[in-house]
Design a protein around this motif. Structure first.
Motif, PDB file in Angstrom:
ATOM      1  N   GLN A   1      14.712   2.090  -8.524  1.00  0.00           N
ATOM      2  CA  GLN A   1      14.484   1.342  -7.380  1.00  0.00           C
ATOM      3  C   GLN A   1      14.427  -0.203  -7.859  1.00  0.00           C
ATOM      4  O   GLN A   1      13.620  -0.371  -8.684  1.00  0.00           O
ATOM      5  CB  GLN A   1      13.481   1.535  -6.418  1.00  0.00           C
ATOM      6  CG  GLN A   1      13.037   0.526  -5.492  1.00  0.00           C
ATOM      7  CD  GLN A   1      12.076   0.908  -4.444  1.00  0.00           C
ATOM      8  OE1 GLN A   1      11.780   2.186  -3.883  1.00  0.00           O
ATOM      9  NE2 GLN A   1      11.247  -0.192  -4.037  1.00  0.00           N
TER      10      GLN A   1
ATOM     11  N   ASP B   1      13.435  -3.339  -6.641  1.00  0.00           N
ATOM     12  CA  ASP B   1      12.889  -3.605  -5.384  1.00  0.00           C
ATOM     13  C   ASP B   1      13.117  -4.976  -4.794  1.00  0.00           C
ATOM     14  O   ASP B   1      13.497  -6.008  -5.594  1.00  0.00           O
ATOM     15  CB  ASP B   1      11.329  -3.978  -5.774  1.00  0.00           C
ATOM     16  CG  ASP B   1      10.373  -3.773  -4.540  1.00  0.00           C
ATOM     17  OD1 ASP B   1      10.534  -4.509  -3.615  1.00  0.00           O
ATOM     18  OD2 ASP B   1       9.407  -2.652  -4.548  1.00  0.00           O
TER      19      ASP B   1
ATOM     20  N   THR C   1       8.641  -2.735   1.176  1.00  0.00           N
ATOM     21  CA  THR C   1       8.405  -1.605   0.357  1.00  0.00           C
ATOM     22  C   THR C   1       7.514  -0.296   0.943  1.00  0.00           C
ATOM     23  O   THR C   1       8.219   0.649   0.612  1.00  0.00           O
ATOM     24  CB  THR C   1       7.805  -2.083  -0.972  1.00  0.00           C
ATOM     25  OG1 THR C   1       8.570  -3.188  -1.568  1.00  0.00           O
ATOM     26  CG2 THR C   1       7.676  -0.993  -2.067  1.00  0.00           C
TER      27      THR C   1
ATOM     28  N   GLN D   1       9.578   3.101   1.198  1.00  0.00           N
ATOM     29  CA  GLN D   1       9.200   4.223   0.408  1.00  0.00           C
ATOM     30  C   GLN D   1       8.554   5.385   1.196  1.00  0.00           C
ATOM     31  O   GLN D   1       8.576   6.593   0.760  1.00  0.00           O
ATOM     32  CB  GLN D   1       8.267   3.602  -0.717  1.00  0.00           C
ATOM     33  CG  GLN D   1       8.958   2.861  -1.762  1.00  0.00           C
ATOM     34  CD  GLN D   1       8.013   2.975  -3.155  1.00  0.00           C
ATOM     35  OE1 GLN D   1       6.905   3.557  -3.252  1.00  0.00           O
ATOM     36  NE2 GLN D   1       8.919   2.537  -4.047  1.00  0.00           N
TER      37      GLN D   1
ATOM     38  N   ASN E   1       5.141   3.499  -7.962  1.00  0.00           N
ATOM     39  CA  ASN E   1       5.348   3.437  -6.491  1.00  0.00           C
ATOM     40  C   ASN E   1       4.311   3.357  -5.708  1.00  0.00           C
ATOM     41  O   ASN E   1       3.013   3.161  -6.251  1.00  0.00           O
ATOM     42  CB  ASN E   1       6.246   4.831  -6.231  1.00  0.00           C
ATOM     43  CG  ASN E   1       7.426   5.146  -6.717  1.00  0.00           C
ATOM     44  OD1 ASN E   1       8.498   4.030  -6.975  1.00  0.00           O
ATOM     45  ND2 ASN E   1       7.637   6.092  -7.501  1.00  0.00           N
TER      46      ASN E   1
ATOM     47  N   ASP F   1       9.837   2.473  -9.332  1.00  0.00           N
ATOM     48  CA  ASP F   1      10.080   1.361  -8.753  1.00  0.00           C
ATOM     49  C   ASP F   1       9.922  -0.094  -9.601  1.00  0.00           C
ATOM     50  O   ASP F   1       8.923  -0.014 -10.275  1.00  0.00           O
ATOM     51  CB  ASP F   1       9.215   0.933  -7.462  1.00  0.00           C
ATOM     52  CG  ASP F   1       9.291  -0.268  -6.821  1.00  0.00           C
ATOM     53  OD1 ASP F   1      10.256  -1.002  -6.963  1.00  0.00           O
ATOM     54  OD2 ASP F   1       8.693  -0.663  -5.987  1.00  0.00           O
TER      55      ASP F   1
ATOM     56  N   VAL G   1       9.477  -3.946  -9.973  1.00  0.00           N
ATOM     57  CA  VAL G   1       9.230  -4.818  -9.107  1.00  0.00           C
ATOM     58  C   VAL G   1       9.482  -6.434  -9.135  1.00  0.00           C
ATOM     59  O   VAL G   1       9.319  -7.238  -8.655  1.00  0.00           O
ATOM     60  CB  VAL G   1       7.695  -4.887  -8.515  1.00  0.00           C
ATOM     61  CG1 VAL G   1       7.333  -3.120  -8.075  1.00  0.00           C
ATOM     62  CG2 VAL G   1       6.886  -4.983  -9.652  1.00  0.00           C
TER      63      VAL G   1
ATOM     64  N   SER H   1      17.771   0.174  -3.577  1.00  0.00           N
ATOM     65  CA  SER H   1      16.680  -0.824  -3.408  1.00  0.00           C
ATOM     66  C   SER H   1      15.866  -0.386  -2.108  1.00  0.00           C
ATOM     67  O   SER H   1      16.593   0.337  -1.322  1.00  0.00           O
ATOM     68  CB  SER H   1      17.371  -2.304  -3.364  1.00  0.00           C
ATOM     69  OG  SER H   1      18.188  -2.408  -2.147  1.00  0.00           O
ATOM     70  N   ASP H   2      15.001  -0.927  -1.859  1.00  0.00           N
ATOM     71  CA  ASP H   2      14.294  -0.617  -0.430  1.00  0.00           C
ATOM     72  C   ASP H   2      14.371  -1.561   0.521  1.00  0.00           C
ATOM     73  O   ASP H   2      14.213  -1.511   1.654  1.00  0.00           O
ATOM     74  CB  ASP H   2      12.660  -0.602  -1.006  1.00  0.00           C
ATOM     75  CG  ASP H   2      12.278  -1.966  -1.724  1.00  0.00           C
ATOM     76  OD1 ASP H   2      13.165  -2.355  -2.158  1.00  0.00           O
ATOM     77  OD2 ASP H   2      10.995  -2.086  -1.948  1.00  0.00           O
TER      78      ASP H   2
END
Length: 631
Positions: A146, A148, A189, A193, A249, A353, A355, A402-403
Motif C-alpha cells: 500500500q 499510502d 487510511t 483499511q 498497518n 503500508d 506511509v 493505495s487507500d
C-alpha cells in the motif's frame, strides 16, 4: 571473494580510525588492527544470530537494550581477544562501536549509491538460512504493498514522468494492469483499511470521531482505539486469515503474524526480522545516518518553498522534520527488512503500508518535488521486493494499491484567519466547544489514550482533513435539524453561509437526510433539489457517499465538508495540512489499484469493501490458476 576482501579491508580501515581517535584504545601495529577486524567479523557472524534470537525472545525491552550494547560487546570482545590491541574497559569499546558503525555506513552509502542490487544482496545474505530450511512450493504467494495517499491520477502522471519506473516497467511489459477505485467517504487510511483488510469500512465514520454513549473520542491511530475498532470489524476471516502477515498497518486483517500493526501494538513481541534489523550495526546505523540526511534535506526544501513564495504552503514544524526522517527512511528500511524475511519464510499473503509519501504530501503538497522524490524511494523498494521474490521459496504476485488520494489547498485557518472550531464557538455562543487535537501525526508519538472527561461538553468538533463532524454531545442519539436549530439557531445558517464551507449534511425529522448549501438544498431520499444543488461540484459519487455516511454509527449530528474549487482542485482542510483527505472534493477519493494481469478483472470498484472482495476472490482462486498452468 572480492566482497569478502572489501569487507575486511573496510573494517580494518574503519577500526584503525576508531582506535586512533577514541581514548582508551591502542594498537601495536596495523596488522593487529587488521586481525581485530577479522576477529570482529567472525564473532559477529557466529554470535549475532544467537543474540538476535535472545533479544527478540525478551520482547521490546530486550531489543532496545540489545540495540544499545550488542555491537559494543562484540567490539569489546574482539579487541580483548586480539593480540597487540589494548582496550581500557567497556566504555571505550562502546563509543568505538557506534563511531565505527557510523563511519562504515557513510562509506557504504557512497560506495553503493546508484547500485540497486546492493540492498537485495544484503537482504538475501541476512535471510540465507531460510533458503535452505524452507521447502519450495509452486503455489504463489501474494505481497500487497500500500502506497499510502497516492491518487490514481498522480500515479499515472508519475509513471509518465519517470518517478515510478518499476511500476511503469510492469505496465509496459503487460505483467500488471492499473485501475482506479473510488474511496468512499471518508477517504482515510483507517476507513479504507477496515474495508481492504476486513470488508467492514462502515465501522469507521472518520479518522477521529466522538461516541456520545461513552463520551469517548476515538482516534484510530491510537493502539487502544484501533484495537477497539478492529474488534468491531473482524469476523476472523479477513484478507490475511490463514497464515498471512500484517506489516505497518492500522488493522491486522486477521493475520496470524502482525508486525508494527497499530491494533496489535500491545500484544505482539518483536519479530526476528525487526530485532535483526535493529541489532544490525550497519543496517540500523545506515538508516539513522540517512534519517539525519533526510531531516537536513527537509529543512532546505521548506526554506526553498518560503524563499520562492510557493503557495499554498504551511509551517513545517520541528516535530514533522523528525517524523519525515523516521517515516521516509527508518520505517521504510524496517518495513523492507521485515517483508524480505517474511517472503523468504514463504508467507502466503503479506500486506504492508508505506506511509512516507502520505506524510510528506500532507506538509509539502501531493505533487511537490519532495513528495515525488518519496515515490521514487517507494518504487525502489518495489524493485528490491521483486528481486527478493525471485529468490523466495515460492513465486509471489505483487499487488500495489493505495487507500485514498490527497487534495491540496490553503487551510481553513489560513484563508479566514480563524480555526474552524472557533467559528463553531462563535456561532453557538458557547464556551463549551471541545475540539480535540486535529493533527493525526501528533498521536503517533502519543500511544497512550486519555480517559474521557467526566460529563459531556455542549459541542464536540472532530476534524479529519476537510471533513468535520460536529456533535451536540448532551443530546442523546443523532440530533435532528429541528433540535439543532432550536438549541443553536445561528449554527446551521452560519455554517452554510460561510465561504469556507461547501455543504452540511444533517438529518431532518420530517425530510430525512438533507444536504444544505449556501444557495440550495438536496434531499437525499429522492434527490429532490431546491435552488442550487450543493453537491453539483463534488462528483458523481457524492450523493451516494453521503447517503451511506448518514447511516454510519457515530457519524456527526452535522457533517461539514469544506469548499471545493473545481478550477484548481483545491479544498480547505480544517486541520493545518496543505495536502489532506477525509472529505469530498478533488483527488482524495481516487485511489489506485495495480493487479497482476491474470487476476480477476474488476468492473467499477466503489469502496474499499469491493476491493477487499476482489482481492479475496483472486487470492482464493490462485491455487486453481496455478494448477491450470502446470503442464
Amino acid at each position: 571473494m572480492l566482497s569478502v576482501l572489501f569487507t575486511v579491508g573496510l573494517g580494518a580501515a574503519v577500526l584503525g580510525v576508531v582506535i586512533g581517535v577514541v581514548p582508551g584504545l591502542h594498537a601495536d601495529s596495523g596488522w593487529a588492527v587488521a586481525a581485530a577486524a577479522v576477529v570482529l567479523g567472525g564473532l559477529g557472524a557466529v554470535l549475532r544470530p544467537l543474540l538476535v534470537a535472545l533479544c527478540s525472545a525478551a520482547g521490546w525491552l530486550g531489543v532496545v537494550a540489545g540495540w544499545l550494547v550488542t555491537q559494543a560487546l562484540l567490539v569489546w570482545a574482539a579487541l580483548e581477544l586480539t593480540p597487540g590491541v589494548h582496550v581500557d574497559g567497556f566504555w571505550p569499546a562502546f563509543w568505538a562501536a557506534w563511531l565505527g558503525a557510523g563511519l562504515t555506513s557513510v562509506v557504504l552509502w557512497f560506495v553503493t549509491a546508484g547500485q540497486p542490487g546492493a540492498a537485495t544482496r544484503h537482504l538475501l545474505r541476512v535471510n540465507r538460512r531460510y533458503r535452505r530450511a524452507v521447502p519450495r512450493t509452486e503455489i504463489p504467494g501474494v505481497l500487497i504493498v500500500q502506497i499510502d495517499g497516492l491518487s490514481a491520477p498522480l500515479a499515472r502522471w508519475a509513471i509518465e514522468a519517470g518517478n515510478l519506473p518499476t511500476l511503469g516497467r510492469w505496465l509496459r511489459a503487460g505483467s500488471h494492469t492499473l485501475t482506479e477505485w473510488h474511496a468512499q467517504l471518508p477517504p482515510t487510511t483507517p476507513a479504507s483499511q477496515a474495508g481492504l483488510l476486513h470488508g467492514a469500512s462502515d465501522q469507521v465514520p472518520a479518522f477521529r470521531w466522538y461516541e456520545k454513549d461513552t463520551g469517548r473520542l476515538v482516534v484510530t491511530n491510537r493502539p487502544r482505539d484501533s484495537a477497539l475498532v478492529e474488534a468491531r470489524c473482524s469476523d476472523g476471516h479477513g484478507l490475511l486469515a490463514g497464515g498471512g502477515v500484517s506489516v505497518s498497518n492500522v488493522f491486522s486483517g486477521d493475520a496470524a503474524t502482525s508486525l508494527l500493526t497499530m491494533s496489535r501494538a500491545g500484544t505482539n513481541k518483536p519479530d526476528r526480522a525487526v530485532a535483526g534489523y535493529l541489532l544490525d550495526p550497519f543496517g540500523l546505523t545506515r538508516s539513522l545516518v540517512l534519517t539525519v540526511g533526510e531531516t537536513v534535506k527537509e529543512l532546505a526544501q521548506a526554506r526553498r518553498q518560503r524563499v520562492r513564495g510557493v503557495l499554498p504552503r504551511m509551517r513545517r514544524r520541528g516535530s514533522y522534520v523528525v517524523l519525515r526522517g523516521v517515516t521516509n527512511v527508518l520505517l521504510r528500511h524496517l518495513n523492507l527488512a521485515v517483508l524480505a524475511e517474511q517472503m523468504m519464510r514463504g508467507a502466503p499473503t503479506v500486506f504492508c503500508d508505506f506511509v512516507d509519501y502520505d506524510e510528506i504530501a500532507h506538509h509539502a503538497g501531493p505533487a511537490r518535488p519532495e513528495s515525488l522524490a518519496s515515490l521514487e524511494g517507494i518504487d525502489a523498494v518495489l524493485a528490491t521486493l521483486e528481486q527478493v521474490a525471485a529468490a523466495a521459496p515460492r513465486p509471489y504476485h505483487l499487488v500495489v494499491l493505495s487507500d485514498h488520494g490527497q487534495s491540496q489547498g490553503s487551510t481553513f485557518a489560513q484563508r479566514y484567519g480563524l480555526p474552524f472550531e472557533q467559528l463553531v464557538r462563535e456561532l453557538t455562543g458557547s464556551g463549551d466547544v471541545v475540539a480535540p487535537p486535529a493533527d493525526e501525526r501528533e498521536h503517533r508519538a502519543r500511544p497512550a489514550e486519555p480517559e474521557p472527561a467526566p460529563g459531556h461538553p455542549e459541542v464536540v468538533v472532530a476534524a479529519s482533513g476537510n471533513l468535520a463532524l460536529i456533535y451536540l454531545a448532551r443530546l442523546p442519539g443523532r440530533a435532528t435539524l429541528e433540535q439543532i436549530e432550536h438549541r443553536h439557531p445561528r449554527l446551521l445558517a452560519g455554517l452554510t453561509a460561510h465561504p469556507g464551507v461547501g455543504f452540511v449534511l444533517v438529518r431532518s425529522q420530517h425530510h430525512g437526510a438533507l444536504v444544505l448549501g449556501r444557495d440550495g438544498r438536496r434531499r437525499l431520499r429522492d434527490d429532490h433539489v431546491e435552488g442550487c444543488d450543493p453537491l453539483a461540484a463534488f462528483g458523481p459519487h457524492a450523493a451516494d457517499d453521503l447517503r451511506r455516511h448518514d447511516r454510519l454509527g457515530h457519524t456527526g449530528d452535522l457533517v461539514v465538508n469544506s469548499l471545493y474549487e473545481p478550477g484548481t482542485g483545491e479544498v480547505a482542510a480544517f486541520e493545518e495540512l496543505i495536502g489532506c483527505h477525509g472529505g469530498l472534493g478533488g483527488d482524495q477519493s481516487r485511489a489506485l489499484l495495480v493487479l497482476p494481469r491474470g487476476w480477476n478483472r474488476p468492473g467499477e470498484l466503489i469502496g474499499a469493501d469491493a476491493v477487499h472482495r476482489l482481492l479475496l476472490s483472486s487470492i482464493r482462486d490462485e491455487p486453481e490458476r496455478s494448477a491450470a498452468r502446470q503442464p
